[in-house]
Design a protein around this motif. Structure first.
Motif, PDB file in Angstrom:
ATOM      1  N   ARG A 204       0.819  -1.204   0.000  1.00 20.69           N
ATOM      2  CA  ARG A 204       0.000   0.000   0.000  1.00 20.69           C
ATOM      3  C   ARG A 204       0.857   1.261   0.000  1.00 20.69           C
ATOM      4  NH1 ARG A 204      -4.921  -1.688  -1.674  1.00 20.69           N
ATOM      5  NH2 ARG A 204      -5.344  -3.698  -0.709  1.00 20.69           N
ATOM      6  N   ALA A 205       0.389   2.274  -0.724  1.00 16.32           N
ATOM      7  CA  ALA A 205       1.095   3.554  -0.807  1.00 16.32           C
ATOM      8  C   ALA A 205       0.719   4.429   0.383  1.00 16.32           C
ATOM      9  CB  ALA A 205       0.751   4.258  -2.112  1.00 16.32           C
ATOM     10  N   THR A 206       1.666   5.194   0.856  1.00 13.79           N
ATOM     11  CA  THR A 206       1.410   6.120   1.960  1.00 13.79           C
ATOM     12  C   THR A 206       1.159   7.535   1.466  1.00 13.79           C
ATOM     13  OG1 THR A 206       3.804   6.457   2.216  1.00 13.79           O
ATOM     14  CG2 THR A 206       2.775   4.745   3.571  1.00 13.79           C
ATOM     15  N   GLU A 207       1.154   7.714   0.144  1.00 11.99           N
ATOM     16  CA  GLU A 207       0.854   9.013  -0.461  1.00 11.99           C
ATOM     17  C   GLU A 207      -0.047   8.790  -1.671  1.00 11.99           C
ATOM     18  OE1 GLU A 207       4.545  10.775  -1.528  1.00 11.99           O
ATOM     19  OE2 GLU A 207       5.200  11.103   0.545  1.00 11.99           O
ATOM     20  N   GLY A 208      -0.783   9.836  -2.076  1.00 14.61           N
ATOM     21  CA  GLY A 208      -1.620   9.728  -3.257  1.00 14.61           C
ATOM     22  C   GLY A 208      -3.055   9.375  -2.919  1.00 14.61           C
ATOM     23  N   PRO A 209      -3.842   9.021  -3.938  1.00 13.71           N
ATOM     24  CA  PRO A 209      -5.292   8.804  -3.732  1.00 13.71           C
ATOM     25  C   PRO A 209      -5.629   7.584  -2.891  1.00 13.71           C
ATOM     26  CG  PRO A 209      -4.635   8.184  -5.960  1.00 13.71           C
ATOM     27  CD  PRO A 209      -3.459   8.869  -5.348  1.00 13.71           C
ATOM     28  N   TYR A 210      -4.719   6.611  -2.797  1.00 10.41           N
ATOM     29  CA  TYR A 210      -4.984   5.398  -2.026  1.00 10.41           C
ATOM     30  C   TYR A 210      -4.096   5.334  -0.786  1.00 10.41           C
ATOM     31  CZ  TYR A 210      -7.167   4.126  -6.446  1.00 10.41           C
ATOM     32  OH  TYR A 210      -7.928   4.125  -7.584  1.00 10.41           O
ATOM     33  N   ALA A 211      -3.733   6.481  -0.262  1.00 12.01           N
ATOM     34  CA  ALA A 211      -2.775   6.531   0.843  1.00 12.01           C
ATOM     35  C   ALA A 211      -3.340   5.888   2.109  1.00 12.01           C
ATOM     36  CB  ALA A 211      -2.404   7.980   1.128  1.00 12.01           C
ATOM     37  N   VAL A 212      -2.448   5.198   2.828  1.00  9.42           N
ATOM     38  CA  VAL A 212      -2.781   4.610   4.126  1.00  9.42           C
ATOM     39  C   VAL A 212      -1.747   5.074   5.137  1.00  9.42           C
ATOM     40  CG1 VAL A 212      -3.863   2.585   3.092  1.00  9.42           C
ATOM     41  CG2 VAL A 212      -1.430   2.519   3.677  1.00  9.42           C
ATOM     42  N   ASP A 213      -2.006   4.817   6.394  1.00  4.78           N
ATOM     43  CA  ASP A 213      -1.042   5.153   7.431  1.00  4.78           C
ATOM     44  C   ASP A 213       0.255   4.376   7.208  1.00  4.78           C
ATOM     45  OD1 ASP A 213      -0.926   6.487  10.325  1.00  4.78           O
ATOM     46  OD2 ASP A 213       0.099   4.546  10.426  1.00  4.78           O
ATOM     47  N   PRO A 214       1.433   4.987   7.437  1.00  3.53           N
ATOM     48  CA  PRO A 214       2.715   4.277   7.209  1.00  3.53           C
ATOM     49  C   PRO A 214       2.837   2.968   7.989  1.00  3.53           C
ATOM     50  CG  PRO A 214       3.104   6.629   7.495  1.00  3.53           C
ATOM     51  CD  PRO A 214       1.658   6.397   7.799  1.00  3.53           C
ATOM     52  N   SER A 215       2.115   2.832   9.084  1.00  2.00           N
ATOM     53  CA  SER A 215       2.212   1.588   9.853  1.00  2.00           C
ATOM     54  C   SER A 215       1.604   0.406   9.113  1.00  2.00           C
ATOM     55  CB  SER A 215       1.522   1.756  11.209  1.00  2.00           C
ATOM     56  OG  SER A 215       0.129   1.956  11.049  1.00  2.00           O
TER      57      SER A 215
END
Length: 505
Positions: free
Chosen positions: A140-151
């Motif tokens: 999962r990406a942490t930036e952009g439209p599908y961003a999630v928490d870095p954890s």
């Protein structure tokens, strides 16, 4: 299924209690393992529904997803699980110790952590859940439209690491409790029924005055002992569906929260019995003494943990979705070497395991009846002599030695001493005499007398086998030396936007 395990299974069915398959425990058990009891939504491969997690038997942490079809709630579940597991992993990284890796001139000193995390799940399906959850979160990406928490991707990378290590039989970082228990006890039920944690423990540790068969039948009642997951019981699914429908149709936040708390209670009630069974299984396993090689295998786990943590600190790229050909070949070779070494170590540590190899002809046991300490044979150079003492072992009446002259063998009592079978003689009473030439293990002495304890004495009972825990592993070329015919050196994996968009199905 081996002969001895079949006999143990039949004995258990007759006595009504599980029979031990080992005399020692062949896996490491941490003082504070991280226990995870997961549940998934019915009809979904890895839609998280709930989990009980933690290292305290009396105070598990409840994680729930009140609407598993909601993508945002799924990732909030992953964040909460990450907060628990990553904190546990970080707690294992506080102290280090030096160790040496490599051989000969390639040796180097490195640091490894004194602890490594251990993750316990109820069954083999729990390991599959860990693997799939890692795959669906690590990219999962942490930036952009599908961003999630870095954890979330950090959790996925570690879950994938756990699942990859679980494929190695000599690793104890991710273990299924049912597999662990079934490897140490034989029950009177089928192997497929042994995957049911409650019935398996009913055979091993039945209530007072109740035999294992009856206790196991009672343990199969889902109303008393709900499914150990990750799949839920179909009867419970109907109750859950009604609650989730009410949750979605609630007219305000207050009503929604009230139904949500009821969902939490129902889910906690489904998992709590399994949580307690998990820790009971840990107690039973801890009562077994640890095998001699377990500590070395756990040291190897700590080394792999240290190296992967160092890799994440320096690079942090996730594992590729698929191994390239070269890496797949190297991994397969490591798996084969690990399986061979693990089976040999188990046999060296445990006479019950070694007995299996005696039945298959890969080992034999006898009593030393004679020895020739002053024996020399011609060496490699003309006129030279090398010291090669012999011992003669007598097997019991009716036993058969399935190894031919010239076979190289070793004894668990003196694993550093190689031996070669010179002769196998049939005796009148039905036993056999085996003459062994000893080829080392005398503390580098090249002539008699042998140092105390290095040469077997008359009357000593010994087992010899073709198994060797120190066998050299397979050697493959380095990745950077991959020839062009095999695609050349593999390129590092780089996540793509499509990876971040992957549906959670």
């Amino acid at each position: 299924m081996s002969v001895l395990s079949t006999v143990a299974m039949l004995t258990a069915s007759r006595t009504g209690r599980a029979e031990p398959l080992t005399t020692v425990r062949h896996q490491h058990l941490d003082e504070k393992p991280f226990v995870l009891v997961p549940l998934t939504l019915a009809g979904e491969a890895c839609a998280p529904l709930a989990a009980l997690a933690g290292t305290d038997p009396e105070h598990p942490t409840l994680l729930t997803v009140r609407q598993p079809r909601d993508r945002a709630e799924r990732f909030r579940f992953a964040e909460r699980l990450a907060a628990l597991l990553l904190a546990h992993i970080d707690g294992c990284r506080t102290e280090t110790e030096p160790h040496t890796v490599g051989r000969g001139k390639e040796q180097e000193e490195r640091l490894r952590f004194q602890r490594a995390p251990q993750l316990l799940v109820p069954n083999g399906e729990g390991i599959a859940y860990v693997r799939l959850l890692g795959r669906l979160t690590r990219l999962r990406a942490t930036e952009g439209p599908y961003a999630v928490d870095p954890s979330v991707p950090a959790l996925g990378k570690w879950l994938t690491w756990f699942a990859d290590r679980a494929e190695f039989p000599n690793s104890s970082t991710l273990l299924a409790t049912t597999r662990l228990l079934a490897a140490h006890w034989a029950t009177g039920q089928s192997p497929s029924e042994d995957s049911h944690l409650a019935s398996l423990l009913a055979w091993i540790d039945p209530p007072e005055g109740v035999d294992g068969a009856r206790a196991a039948r009672e343990a199969e009642d889902p109303a008393v002992w709900p499914s150990a997951g990750p799949s839920t019981d179909p009867v419970f699914d109907r109750t859950l569906h009604e609650l989730m429908t009410r949750y979605d149709e609630a007219s305000d936040d207050r009503g929604r929260e009230a139904v949500g708390r009821q969902i939490d209670r129902e889910l906690n009630g489904q998992m709590l019995p399994t949580w307690r069974l998990m820790w009971r299984g840990v107690e039973l396993l801890r009562d077994l003494p640890e095998g001699a090689h377990v500590r070395d295998r756990w040291a190897l786990d700590r080394r792999w943990f240290s190296e992967y943590a160092e890799y994440l600190d320096a690079d942090s790229r996730p594992q590729a979705r698929r191994d390239q050909a070269v890496r797949a070949a190297r991994r397969l070779a490591r798996l084969e070497d690990a399986a061979t070494r693990y089976e040999a170590e188990r046999a060296y540590d445990d006479p019950l395991v070694m007995a299996e190899y005696e039945l298959s002809g890969e080992a034999f046991t006898g009593t030393v009846t004679a020895r020739d300490e002053d024996r020399f044979v011609p060496g490699g150079r003309p006129g030279s002599q090398v010291w090669r003492p012999t011992i003669t072992l007598r097997t019991s009446t009716g036993s058969r030695v399935g190894l031919a002259a010239g076979t190289e063998v070793k004894s668990p009592v003196r694993p550093g001493q190689g031996a070669r079978i010179l002769e196998v003689r049939q005796e009148e009473d039905g036993g056999q005499s085996v003459v062994l030439q000893l080829e080392g293990g005398f503390e580098r002495k090249r002539k008699p007398p042998a140092p105390a304890g290095t040469l077997a004495v008359t009357g000593e009972e010994l087992t010899y086998t073709t198994l060797d825990p120190k066998a050299m592993p397979s050697v493959l070329p380095d990745e950077e030396n991959t020839p062009w015919t095999h695609g050349g050196p593999p390129h590092p994996y780089e996540p793509t936007d499509e990876d971040a968009e992957e549906t959670w199905e």
